[in-house]
Write an enzyme that holds these catalytic residues in place. Sequence first.
Site: not given
Ligand code: 13P
Length: 333
Positions: A177, A219
């Site tokens: 991510e 992600k």
């Molecule tokens: P948000 O959808 O609130 O951005 O959070 C996603 C997430 O997993 C942040 O690490």
Amino acid sequence: MNKDKLIETVARLVAPPKGVLAIDESTNSCNKRFEKLGVPQTEEKRREYRELLITAPDVEKYLSGYILFDETIRQSTKNGKNFTTVLQEKGIDIGIKVDQGLVDFPNHGGEKITQGLEGLKERLQEYKNMGATFAKWRTAYQIGENIPSEDCIKESAVIFAKYALVCQELGIVPFVEPEVLFDGEHSIEKCYEVTAHNLDIIFTELNKMGVFIPGIILKTNMVLAGKENKEKSSPEDVARMTIKCLTEHVPGFIGGIVFLSGGQDVEDAMINLNTMHHSGLLTWPLTFSYSRAIQNPVLENWAKNPEDIATAQALLLAAAKNNSEASIGQYKK
Ligand code: 13P
């Protein structure tokens, strides 16, 4: 490395019309959200709130996985049933946030790097024994003058690759991510440029280190203008630029791509995803993995009416259903 098992897990997580719910806010982040809404910041309150999210009836129709935090994966319902058992009985995959948050990147004023590689294998093994099938590691990049720097991008990419490899060797699917933050005044073009370059470097490092790309899930942020930019990006622009960026900078054979919501408005996050599914044939499964864009209405209602679990759970189901529809381009306002 058991590649077949990784592919199977990925396929379950991104199988249409489902997405993944992130409820892995650290104790600190969760407390901040509670504080704003006047909810006591105690372990019991966090447990109570996560219980309503985990036990909500029928969410398994729309949600394939839940990402948990270390505290949550060890907790149980008030009747003593492990949260992990509740999720497994619903056929929902258990994910776990394994990074240990952002720290200053030395000698790079203001930039951050993610920590948590130390002891990662041992922690992952424990989570695996508790039922986790996937993990998440997040790094955040602020767009600003001369940042993110090449050093920061490169160092973070190496760390992602090390993390992903440890996960895969244990049969756990890594969510990688890299979040280019929505905060800022930057243009959509700038967001594109930073996201694209960052993805290039990340996939170079993942490949170099021997990470099995079909066995990971990316992600990512959507490509859009910063929150403080006077011009809000239209869903058409977000969809066009995001799909172009992902098509040109992510290998076509990746297991799947999911989005974080990043502080976007609940409705915007849905419409943007929905619009992307109208842009023609996509190369990879593409769905949501939101925290705030799903949880916000739920948490706000529960904060006001802590006894009314049914309404909070109905709001969660509605948000999950709407996003599920958006993930196949069928959401209607
Ligand atoms: P948000 O959808 O609130 O951005 O959070 C996603 C997430 O997993 C942040 O690490």
